[in-house]
Design a protein around this motif. Structure first.
Motif, PDB file in Angstrom:
ATOM      1  N   ILE A  24       0.789  -1.277   0.001  1.00 52.51           N
ATOM      2  CA  ILE A  24       0.014  -0.092  -0.073  1.00 52.51           C
ATOM      3  C   ILE A  24       0.660   1.363   0.064  1.00 52.51           C
ATOM      4  N   SER A  25       2.005   1.251   0.759  1.00 52.36           N
ATOM      5  CA  SER A  25       3.001   2.553   0.742  1.00 52.36           C
ATOM      6  C   SER A  25       3.571   2.858  -0.493  1.00 52.36           C
ATOM      7  N   LEU A  44       5.647   7.142   7.537  1.00 53.53           N
ATOM      8  CA  LEU A  44       6.642   7.031   8.569  1.00 53.53           C
ATOM      9  C   LEU A  44       7.181   5.504   8.715  1.00 53.53           C
ATOM     10  N   ALA A  45       6.160   4.670   8.570  1.00 56.99           N
ATOM     11  CA  ALA A  45       6.408   3.335   8.992  1.00 56.99           C
ATOM     12  C   ALA A  45       6.989   2.378   7.778  1.00 56.99           C
ATOM     13  N   VAL A  46       7.443   2.877   6.509  1.00 62.55           N
ATOM     14  CA  VAL A  46       7.829   2.041   5.379  1.00 62.55           C
ATOM     15  C   VAL A  46       9.253   1.568   5.881  1.00 62.55           C
ATOM     16  N   SER A  47      10.131   2.218   6.412  1.00 70.43           N
ATOM     17  CA  SER A  47      11.301   1.529   6.989  1.00 70.43           C
ATOM     18  C   SER A  47      11.298   0.417   7.749  1.00 70.43           C
ATOM     19  N   PRO A  48      10.298   0.431   8.885  1.00 71.81           N
ATOM     20  CA  PRO A  48      10.156  -0.474   9.988  1.00 71.81           C
ATOM     21  C   PRO A  48       9.375  -1.640   9.372  1.00 71.81           C
ATOM     22  N   LEU A  49       8.566  -1.471   8.145  1.00 67.24           N
ATOM     23  CA  LEU A  49       7.938  -2.471   7.356  1.00 67.24           C
ATOM     24  C   LEU A  49       9.059  -3.129   6.592  1.00 67.24           C
ATOM     25  N   ILE A  50      10.047  -2.452   6.187  1.00 67.90           N
ATOM     26  CA  ILE A  50      10.851  -3.357   5.286  1.00 67.90           C
ATOM     27  C   ILE A  50      11.812  -4.061   6.232  1.00 67.90           C
ATOM     28  N   VAL A  51      12.041  -3.840   7.411  1.00 66.58           N
ATOM     29  CA  VAL A  51      12.743  -4.813   8.303  1.00 66.58           C
ATOM     30  C   VAL A  51      11.865  -5.748   8.883  1.00 66.58           C
ATOM     31  N   VAL A  52      10.631  -5.546   9.030  1.00 68.52           N
ATOM     32  CA  VAL A  52       9.652  -6.690   9.567  1.00 68.52           C
ATOM     33  C   VAL A  52       9.628  -7.765   8.283  1.00 68.52           C
ATOM     34  N   ASN A  53       9.539  -7.252   7.123  1.00 68.70           N
ATOM     35  CA  ASN A  53       9.375  -8.149   6.134  1.00 68.70           C
ATOM     36  C   ASN A  53      10.381  -8.502   5.920  1.00 68.70           C
ATOM     37  N   ILE A  54      11.752  -8.528   6.062  1.00 67.93           N
ATOM     38  CA  ILE A  54      13.226  -8.976   5.834  1.00 67.93           C
ATOM     39  C   ILE A  54      13.099 -10.205   7.106  1.00 67.93           C
ATOM     40  N   LEU A  55      12.737  -9.851   8.360  1.00 70.74           N
ATOM     41  CA  LEU A  55      12.751 -10.708   9.398  1.00 70.74           C
ATOM     42  C   LEU A  55      11.669 -12.022   8.974  1.00 70.74           C
ATOM     43  N   PHE A  56      10.402 -11.741   8.583  1.00 73.85           N
ATOM     44  CA  PHE A  56       9.517 -12.627   8.372  1.00 73.85           C
ATOM     45  C   PHE A  56      10.149 -13.910   6.801  1.00 73.85           C
ATOM     46  N   MET A  57      11.027 -13.092   6.044  1.00 65.78           N
ATOM     47  CA  MET A  57      11.554 -13.875   4.997  1.00 65.78           C
ATOM     48  C   MET A  57      12.605 -14.917   5.640  1.00 65.78           C
ATOM     49  N   VAL A  58      13.457 -14.200   6.568  1.00 65.13           N
ATOM     50  CA  VAL A  58      14.369 -15.133   7.282  1.00 65.13           C
ATOM     51  C   VAL A  58      13.721 -16.133   7.964  1.00 65.13           C
ATOM     52  N   THR A  78       9.706  -3.373  -3.547  1.00 65.27           N
ATOM     53  CA  THR A  78       9.970  -2.161  -2.972  1.00 65.27           C
ATOM     54  C   THR A  78      11.096  -1.597  -3.175  1.00 65.27           C
ATOM     55  N   TYR A  79      12.426  -2.344  -3.694  1.00 65.89           N
ATOM     56  CA  TYR A  79      13.503  -1.663  -3.892  1.00 65.89           C
ATOM     57  C   TYR A  79      13.271  -0.976  -5.280  1.00 65.89           C
ATOM     58  N   PHE A  80      12.560  -1.511  -6.259  1.00 64.37           N
ATOM     59  CA  PHE A  80      12.281  -0.756  -7.397  1.00 64.37           C
ATOM     60  C   PHE A  80      11.338   0.095  -7.291  1.00 64.37           C
ATOM     61  N   SER A  81      10.559   0.188  -6.369  1.00 65.59           N
ATOM     62  CA  SER A  81       9.629   1.530  -6.230  1.00 65.59           C
ATOM     63  C   SER A  81      10.260   2.689  -5.739  1.00 65.59           C
ATOM     64  N   PHE A  82      10.865   2.497  -4.633  1.00 67.17           N
ATOM     65  CA  PHE A  82      11.557   3.471  -3.607  1.00 67.17           C
ATOM     66  C   PHE A  82      12.984   3.816  -4.016  1.00 67.17           C
ATOM     67  N   ASN A  83      13.874   2.643  -4.046  1.00 65.83           N
ATOM     68  CA  ASN A  83      15.335   2.574  -4.441  1.00 65.83           C
ATOM     69  C   ASN A  83      16.078   3.809  -3.557  1.00 65.83           C
ATOM     70  N   THR A 271      10.067  11.435   5.256  1.00 67.35           N
ATOM     71  CA  THR A 271      10.870  10.635   4.812  1.00 67.35           C
ATOM     72  C   THR A 271      10.969  10.336   3.223  1.00 67.35           C
ATOM     73  N   PRO A 272      11.486   9.771   2.617  1.00 65.76           N
ATOM     74  CA  PRO A 272      11.789   9.657   1.149  1.00 65.76           C
ATOM     75  C   PRO A 272      10.759   8.735   0.561  1.00 65.76           C
ATOM     76  N   PHE A 273       9.677   8.279   1.393  1.00 66.30           N
ATOM     77  CA  PHE A 273       8.622   7.723   0.969  1.00 66.30           C
ATOM     78  C   PHE A 273       7.472   8.562   1.197  1.00 66.30           C
ATOM     79  N   SER A 274       7.475   9.708   1.212  1.00 67.40           N
ATOM     80  CA  SER A 274       6.448  10.760   1.382  1.00 67.40           C
ATOM     81  C   SER A 274       5.981  11.255   0.104  1.00 67.40           C
TER      82      SER A 274
END
Length: 341
Positions: A24-25, A44-58, A78-83, A271-274
């Motif tokens: 959605i972000s 404001l929550a995009v960065s922690p959401l990225i971390v949470v998804n990395i943790l779920f993947m691991v 996400t990488y290609f959307s925000f980079n 943030t850069p996601f805004s």
């Protein structure tokens, strides 16, 4: 493969929620806060959401479950959307350009005039060391303090603005090159404002904007958040995002009429996601994305890293060097860029 137990199902649906919110972000940079004020807070929550998804993947990889694919796919998108959340860069070359310029932007938090630590003497010493080491051609300061003892003698040209004579908090642009014109944006119903200066660099005139968009108006501590309540804080922050949008529209309207190349720098309080970052960065280069390294953190909210201070330059220019300086007396880190054209 065994079916998921209760814990596994709980983790699965938590993973789905985290992935969905991150998806959605993707629309936030294109969605004006005035249309959906509350949803804009998700930036404001995009960065922690990225971390949470990395943790779920691991987590799923360690359990050898195919569910890891959900977060993997979302993270790639996400990488290609925000980079813009992590960079590894090298230095550029300025040999084939006619001109170069170094810019340092720093929210100095009133030079800690109302803080116990560090002391005024230590602040002055740190600032002198910073300017001696980096020797920026243009120094851009947000939250400049009227009562500072710093003289900035190495900068003969300057633009310093306070909203009115009773306010001690202002903004400043110091330059080693002549300032031929200057102005300000005194935003209504806001303690924030921005300024600009036209700087003559050899035979070229540049317009430098010192931006300080609407602050969030919340203190970075748990006690403050608990006392005010989450609903009240969300409403306040949503309103502040709408104000940021209004301020950016005023600045962009002014920028479009500029007869000179433009540098946009300062504290966006977002943030850069805004949405506001996306609007300002259109047709501009983000110096961090060009030559930055790591997360580019310029501010920490309860140790949560955020990049909210920027140097944006014309697309035709080259960014030779970019650095986020870790030594600071403020709650922000200075950002330093060397540019060429």
């Amino acid at each position: 493969m065994k079916k998921l137990g209760f814990l596994g199902k709980l983790m699965h649906w938590g993973n789905v929620l985290a992935a969905l919110l991150l998806l959605i972000s993707f629309i936030l940079p294109y969605l004006p806060p005035s249309v959906f004020p509350t949803l804009s807070l998700l930036s404001l929550a995009v960065s922690p959401l990225i971390v949470v998804n990395i943790l779920f993947m691991v987590y799923w990889l360690l359990r050898m479950r195919k569910q890891f694919l959900l977060s993997l796919v979302v993270l790639v998108l996400t990488y290609f959307s925000f980079n813009s959340f992590f960079k590894i860069s090298s230095e550029g070359e300025a040999n084939h350009f006619n001109n170069s310029l170094s810019v340092l932007s720093y929210n100095v938090r009133l030079f800690n005039a109302y803080e116990e630590h560090p002391s005024e003497e230590n602040v002055k010493q740190q600032l002198e060391t910073l300017l001696t080491e980096k020797t920026p051609d243009i120094l851009v300061l947000q939250e400049y303090y009227k009562g500072t003892e710093a003289t900035f003698e190495e900068y003969p040209y300057r633009s310093i603005h306070f909203k009115n004579e009773h306010i001690k908090l202002g903004h400043a642009i110091f330059s080693k090159y002549p300032i031929v014109n200057k102005g300000e944006f005194d935003f209504e119903d806001s303690n924030n404002n921005s300024i600009y200066a036209d700087v003559l660099v050899k035979d070229d005139t540049l317009r430098v904007y010192n931006l300080h968009l609407q602050s969030m108006g919340i203190l970075p501590n748990i006690d403050y958040l608990q006392e005010r309540g989450s609903d009240k804080i969300k409403r306040r922050m949503s309103q502040r995002f709408v104000k940021q949008e209004e301020q950016v529209m005023a600045i962009l309207g002014h920028k479009e009429r500029s007869p000179y190349p433009v540098i946009l720098t300062g504290d966006l309080n977002n943030t850069p996601f805004s949405y506001v970052y996306h609007k300002l960065q259109t047709d501009m280069k983000d110096a961090f994305l060009e030559r930055g390294n790591g997360l580019g953190t310029t501010y920490k909210f309860q140790q949560y890293p955020m990049r909210i201070d920027y140097v944006l330059v014309p697309e035709q220019w080259e960014v030779i060097h970019f650095e986020t300086i870790s030594e600071t007396f403020s709650d922000h880190y200075p950002v330093f860029a060397t540019l060429a054209w």
